[in-house]
Scaffold this motif. Structure first.
Motif, PDB file in Angstrom:
ATOM      1  N   ASN A  27     -26.692  71.669  85.615  1.00 46.42           N
ATOM      2  CA  ASN A  27     -27.201  71.172  84.335  1.00 46.42           C
ATOM      3  C   ASN A  27     -26.654  69.787  84.007  1.00 46.42           C
ATOM      4  O   ASN A  27     -27.374  68.928  83.507  1.00 46.42           O
ATOM      5  N   PHE A  28     -25.389  69.614  84.310  1.00 46.45           N
ATOM      6  CA  PHE A  28     -24.776  68.307  84.034  1.00 46.45           C
ATOM      7  C   PHE A  28     -25.414  67.239  84.925  1.00 46.45           C
ATOM      8  O   PHE A  28     -25.708  66.121  84.469  1.00 46.45           O
ATOM      9  N   SER A  29     -25.698  67.593  86.178  1.00 46.40           N
ATOM     10  CA  SER A  29     -26.361  66.654  87.096  1.00 46.40           C
ATOM     11  C   SER A  29     -27.725  66.264  86.543  1.00 46.40           C
ATOM     12  O   SER A  29     -28.117  65.087  86.582  1.00 46.40           O
ATOM     13  N   ALA A  30     -28.433  67.272  86.011  1.00 52.95           N
ATOM     14  CA  ALA A  30     -29.764  66.991  85.446  1.00 52.95           C
ATOM     15  C   ALA A  30     -29.639  66.037  84.271  1.00 52.95           C
ATOM     16  O   ALA A  30     -30.478  65.143  84.091  1.00 52.95           O
ATOM     17  N   ALA A  31     -28.592  66.215  83.464  1.00 60.27           N
ATOM     18  CA  ALA A  31     -28.383  65.331  82.307  1.00 60.27           C
ATOM     19  C   ALA A  31     -28.123  63.896  82.777  1.00 60.27           C
ATOM     20  O   ALA A  31     -28.646  62.942  82.199  1.00 60.27           O
ATOM     21  N   ILE A  32     -27.329  63.764  83.829  1.00 62.80           N
ATOM     22  CA  ILE A  32     -27.025  62.422  84.358  1.00 62.80           C
ATOM     23  C   ILE A  32     -28.284  61.789  84.955  1.00 62.80           C
ATOM     24  O   ILE A  32     -28.571  60.601  84.741  1.00 62.80           O
ATOM     25  N   ASP A  33     -29.067  62.628  85.667  1.00 67.29           N
ATOM     26  CA  ASP A  33     -30.333  62.112  86.229  1.00 67.29           C
ATOM     27  C   ASP A  33     -31.256  61.600  85.125  1.00 67.29           C
ATOM     28  O   ASP A  33     -32.010  60.637  85.315  1.00 67.29           O
ATOM     29  N   GLU A 119     -24.086  56.362  85.114  1.00 67.11           N
ATOM     30  CA  GLU A 119     -24.153  57.116  86.380  1.00 67.11           C
ATOM     31  C   GLU A 119     -22.759  57.234  86.989  1.00 67.11           C
ATOM     32  O   GLU A 119     -22.398  58.282  87.505  1.00 67.11           O
ATOM     33  N   LYS A 120     -22.010  56.134  86.905  1.00 64.60           N
ATOM     34  CA  LYS A 120     -20.666  56.149  87.504  1.00 64.60           C
ATOM     35  C   LYS A 120     -19.753  57.123  86.743  1.00 64.60           C
ATOM     36  O   LYS A 120     -19.040  57.930  87.346  1.00 64.60           O
ATOM     37  N   MET A 121     -19.826  57.031  85.406  1.00 64.38           N
ATOM     38  CA  MET A 121     -19.020  57.968  84.606  1.00 64.38           C
ATOM     39  C   MET A 121     -19.402  59.406  84.931  1.00 64.38           C
ATOM     40  O   MET A 121     -18.554  60.284  85.093  1.00 64.38           O
ATOM     41  N   GLY A 122     -20.721  59.628  85.015  1.00 60.67           N
ATOM     42  CA  GLY A 122     -21.233  60.977  85.300  1.00 60.67           C
ATOM     43  C   GLY A 122     -20.767  61.464  86.662  1.00 60.67           C
ATOM     44  O   GLY A 122     -20.372  62.630  86.823  1.00 60.67           O
ATOM     45  N   TYR A 123     -20.760  60.538  87.625  1.00 58.61           N
ATOM     46  CA  TYR A 123     -20.341  60.918  88.975  1.00 58.61           C
ATOM     47  C   TYR A 123     -18.876  61.354  88.982  1.00 58.61           C
ATOM     48  O   TYR A 123     -18.517  62.380  89.578  1.00 58.61           O
ATOM     49  N   VAL A 124     -18.030  60.572  88.289  1.00 57.58           N
ATOM     50  CA  VAL A 124     -16.595  60.902  88.252  1.00 57.58           C
ATOM     51  C   VAL A 124     -16.381  62.245  87.555  1.00 57.58           C
ATOM     52  O   VAL A 124     -15.646  63.118  88.043  1.00 57.58           O
ATOM     53  N   ALA A 125     -17.060  62.433  86.398  1.00 61.41           N
ATOM     54  CA  ALA A 125     -16.884  63.685  85.631  1.00 61.41           C
ATOM     55  C   ALA A 125     -17.353  64.887  86.447  1.00 61.41           C
ATOM     56  O   ALA A 125     -16.694  65.938  86.474  1.00 61.41           O
ATOM     57  N   GLU A 152      -7.734  59.742  84.064  1.00 61.51           N
ATOM     58  CA  GLU A 152      -7.383  58.386  83.620  1.00 61.51           C
ATOM     59  C   GLU A 152      -8.511  57.406  83.945  1.00 61.51           C
ATOM     60  O   GLU A 152      -8.852  56.545  83.127  1.00 61.51           O
ATOM     61  N   GLU A 153      -9.127  57.583  85.123  1.00 63.35           N
ATOM     62  CA  GLU A 153     -10.230  56.702  85.537  1.00 63.35           C
ATOM     63  C   GLU A 153     -11.405  56.831  84.560  1.00 63.35           C
ATOM     64  O   GLU A 153     -12.008  55.838  84.120  1.00 63.35           O
ATOM     65  N   LEU A 154     -11.694  58.094  84.213  1.00 67.45           N
ATOM     66  CA  LEU A 154     -12.810  58.354  83.305  1.00 67.45           C
ATOM     67  C   LEU A 154     -12.520  57.791  81.913  1.00 67.45           C
ATOM     68  O   LEU A 154     -13.397  57.197  81.269  1.00 67.45           O
ATOM     69  N   ASP A 155     -11.286  57.957  81.479  1.00 66.93           N
ATOM     70  CA  ASP A 155     -10.893  57.418  80.174  1.00 66.93           C
ATOM     71  C   ASP A 155     -11.061  55.898  80.156  1.00 66.93           C
ATOM     72  O   ASP A 155     -11.502  55.323  79.153  1.00 66.93           O
ATOM     73  N   ALA A 156     -10.716  55.256  81.261  1.00 62.08           N
ATOM     74  CA  ALA A 156     -10.833  53.793  81.340  1.00 62.08           C
ATOM     75  C   ALA A 156     -12.300  53.366  81.227  1.00 62.08           C
ATOM     76  O   ALA A 156     -12.632  52.404  80.522  1.00 62.08           O
ATOM     77  N   LEU A 157     -13.191  54.108  81.890  1.00 58.41           N
ATOM     78  CA  LEU A 157     -14.629  53.793  81.813  1.00 58.41           C
ATOM     79  C   LEU A 157     -15.135  53.964  80.377  1.00 58.41           C
ATOM     80  O   LEU A 157     -15.935  53.168  79.881  1.00 58.41           O
ATOM     81  N   HIS A 158     -14.635  55.030  79.712  1.00 58.51           N
ATOM     82  CA  HIS A 158     -15.044  55.276  78.325  1.00 58.51           C
ATOM     83  C   HIS A 158     -14.547  54.146  77.416  1.00 58.51           C
ATOM     84  O   HIS A 158     -15.283  53.667  76.537  1.00 58.51           O
ATOM     85  N   TYR A 188     -19.304  62.040  75.288  1.00 62.33           N
ATOM     86  CA  TYR A 188     -19.601  63.383  75.829  1.00 62.33           C
ATOM     87  C   TYR A 188     -19.145  63.487  77.289  1.00 62.33           C
ATOM     88  O   TYR A 188     -18.571  64.494  77.700  1.00 62.33           O
ATOM     89  N   ILE A 189     -19.423  62.431  78.052  1.00 57.41           N
ATOM     90  CA  ILE A 189     -19.027  62.480  79.473  1.00 57.41           C
ATOM     91  C   ILE A 189     -17.496  62.494  79.585  1.00 57.41           C
ATOM     92  O   ILE A 189     -16.926  63.247  80.380  1.00 57.41           O
ATOM     93  N   GLU A 190     -16.865  61.709  78.722  1.00 56.41           N
ATOM     94  CA  GLU A 190     -15.393  61.677  78.736  1.00 56.41           C
ATOM     95  C   GLU A 190     -14.840  63.057  78.371  1.00 56.41           C
ATOM     96  O   GLU A 190     -13.851  63.528  78.943  1.00 56.41           O
ATOM     97  N   ARG A 191     -15.494  63.750  77.420  1.00 58.25           N
ATOM     98  CA  ARG A 191     -15.063  65.091  77.015  1.00 58.25           C
ATOM     99  C   ARG A 191     -15.215  66.076  78.190  1.00 58.25           C
ATOM    100  O   ARG A 191     -14.404  66.968  78.373  1.00 58.25           O
ATOM    101  N   ILE A 192     -16.289  65.887  78.948  1.00 55.35           N
ATOM    102  CA  ILE A 192     -16.483  66.762  80.120  1.00 55.35           C
ATOM    103  C   ILE A 192     -15.316  66.593  81.092  1.00 55.35           C
ATOM    104  O   ILE A 192     -14.791  67.564  81.646  1.00 55.35           O
ATOM    105  N   GLY A 193     -14.880  65.344  81.242  1.00 59.33           N
ATOM    106  CA  GLY A 193     -13.696  65.088  82.077  1.00 59.33           C
ATOM    107  C   GLY A 193     -12.466  65.801  81.525  1.00 59.33           C
ATOM    108  O   GLY A 193     -11.655  66.369  82.274  1.00 59.33           O
TER     109      GLY A 193
END
Lengths: 228, 286
Positions: A27-33, A119-125, A152-158, A188-193
């Motif tokens: 489902n998360f992949s579908a959201a990123i797509d 997409e990058k944030m989504g990929y990391v999460a 930490e990487e995801l937080d930096a992107l956020h 939201y993506i950061e929260r998923i992380g």
């Protein structure tokens, strides 16, 4: 020795959790797509799968509670059930956040979102969620610690999205609603992380018996991250 | 084999060798007043049946006013160890000990130790309730009378106090002259506890005290243990691990005569340090 029925049952509960995680990641992949198009189509599909995720989460929690009541597990068995219960809750929240992402995407122009590199944030999460579940399945302490570090990487992107949105709103030349929506998606993506990190920490508890949340230095780390 | 009621997590290697005897007290909220001193100290303590070493070189302190559970599979030496504490094993001709077992600084197996006085200070309650075929009153008054208490008023006080402590007074106060064998199993077991308390012991040894009781009576005995915690040092042998986890502050796990792990109960039942302990308490034992 062969597993006793109670241990077979714990394996079944673990398998149910892995099946749930597959649905959540899908489902998360579908959201990123959806960020790169197909939002309207995906939103309906994501909502349908989310209903399944909610039902599975409740069923799994009920099964864990029945197991606790009937078997009074201790030691590793107890930690396994507690870990499954907690990861179950985190996965359900990831499912909710995937729906929220789709809903926000439907509110804005697709071209507008391209500048934010979601997409990058989504990929990391997504990688974090998958690795945290893999760590659970294999009792892999090292992988769980790796997931914690990835946060930490995801937080930096956020933070980068936050700065961009903040700067654009200050200039005031474009519709601020769109920027706020972009910031929400990033959040939201950061929260998923964060949920993936929580899952990884639960795995560390499962493997070591030590609770690693709120350990010494975590507050200082948080303050430093806000300063950055 | 080892050790004290210490956190093995803090110094596992030291405890394995028996070098560390640091006392690990429960968190502040669970502590009892004036408790936590070594009440019984086993040093290199072994128990033999003929050539067979049933308990092997135990190094352990049982802490005052806390509840210590002793668990392990059948034949692991846990009951042998418990019975050695007040020299019940003296009744078995082939049984002898080596090393030392100190009670309040005095050697339990010392040459001049008075076993009768020792058993007054270290009372025992057995698996099967064993009241004397006498009245409820006479069961409780039996010990004090042996000690020379004759005055009816004093005996009345002792009987009431002991029965109250054993949470039995309200149920039997109107029939103290009735035969104790007419009580239910659970009541009989609490009577046995009251009989032990009547001679004012310091330590209570409970050898599977609820294995012959129904769940309701078991709950009453467990509540009683909670009541007595903080006033007496209690050691309980039990096959029921949930019971051990419910009632005790510390747990000793015996296996094949070795004290494999001795830790605060909360630690032993959530995160045991030894794989053998883990396998036993989770039922993975082969």
């Amino acid at each position: 020795m062969a597993d006793r029925p109670v241990h077979e049952y714990i394996k079944e509960l673990s398998n149910s959790l892995v099946i749930l995680s597959d649905k959540v990641v899908k489902n998360f992949s579908a959201a990123i797509d959806a960020i790169s198009g197909e939002a309207a189509q995906n939103l309906e599909e994501v909502r349908l799968v989310e209903d399944e995720i909610d039902a599975s989460e409740v069923r799994l929690e009920e099964s864990c509670l029945v197991f606790l009541a009937l078997n009074q597990p201790v030691a590793r068995d107890l930690r396994s059930i507690i870990t499954i219960l907690k990861i179950n809750t985190d996965l359900e929240r990831v499912g909710d956040l995937s729906v929220h992402i789709c809903e926000r995407i439907a509110e804005v122009d697709q071209d507008f979102l391209r500048d934010f590199h979601f997409e990058k944030m989504g990929y990391v999460a997504k990688d974090m969620v998958q690795k945290s579940i893999q760590a659970f399945v294999n009792n892999d302490r090292k992988l769980a610690e790796e997931v914690c570090d990835m946060d930490e990487e995801l937080d930096a992107l956020h933070r980068a999205v936050f700065k961009k949105v903040s700067a654009e709103i200050r200039v005031g030349e474009m519709d601020s609603n769109q920027f706020i929506t972009a910031l929400s998606i990033s959040r939201y993506i950061e929260r998923i992380g964060d949920h993936a990190t929580k899952i990884a920490r639960e795995v560390l508890y499962l493997v070591t018996g030590e609770i690693v949340r709120h350990v010494e230095g975590s507050f200082e780390k948080l303050i430093q991250s806000l300063k950055d | 084999m080892q050790m004290t009621a210490e956190a093995k997590s803090s110094n596992q290697s030291a405890s394995k060798s028996g070098a560390s005897r640091e006392i690990f007290l429960p968190p502040e909220r669970d502590r009892v007043k004036d408790g936590g001193k070594p009440h019984l100290s086993a040093k290199n303590f072994s128990i033999f049946y003929g050539d067979f070493e049933a308990v092997k070189k135990i190094e352990a302190d049982i802490l005052s006013k806390y509840v210590t559970a002793i668990i392990g599979p059948s034949g692991c030496g846990k009951s042998t160890f418990l019975r050695a504490i007040n020299r019940m094993n003296d009744l078995i001709p082939s049984c002898y000990t080596s090393g030392s077992l100190m009670f309040d600084g005095e050697d339990v197996y010392g040459k001049y130790t008075d076993e009768v006085q020792l058993r007054r200070k270290i009372g025992m309650v057995f698996q099967k309730p064993n009241p004397f075929p006498k009245s409820i009153f006479d069961n409780i008054a039996y010990g004090p009378r042996l000690q020379g208490v004759k005055e009816k008023k004093v005996l009345d006080e002792i009987v009431e106090k002991s029965l109250r402590k054993a949470a039995l007074w309200d149920e039997v106060k109107d029939r103290l002259d009735k035969n104790a064998l007419g009580l239910s199993g659970g009541q009989q077991q609490r009577l046995c506890v009251a009989r032990t308390l009547a001679v004012e012991p310091e330590i209570l040894l409970l050898d599977e005290p609820t294995s012959a009781l129904d769940p309701k009576s078991t709950a009453k005995i467990e509540d009683l243990i909670e009541e007595l915690r903080g006033s007496y040092t209690i050691a309980i042998v039990t096959h029921n691990m949930q019971q051990a986890s419910r009632v005790s502050d510390y747990t000793m796990f015996f296996y094949e005569g070795d004290l494999v792990e001795y830790a605060p109960t909360k630690q032993l039942f959530t995160n045991p340090r030894d794989q053998v302990t883990e396998d036993y308490i989770t039922g993975r034992f082969s």
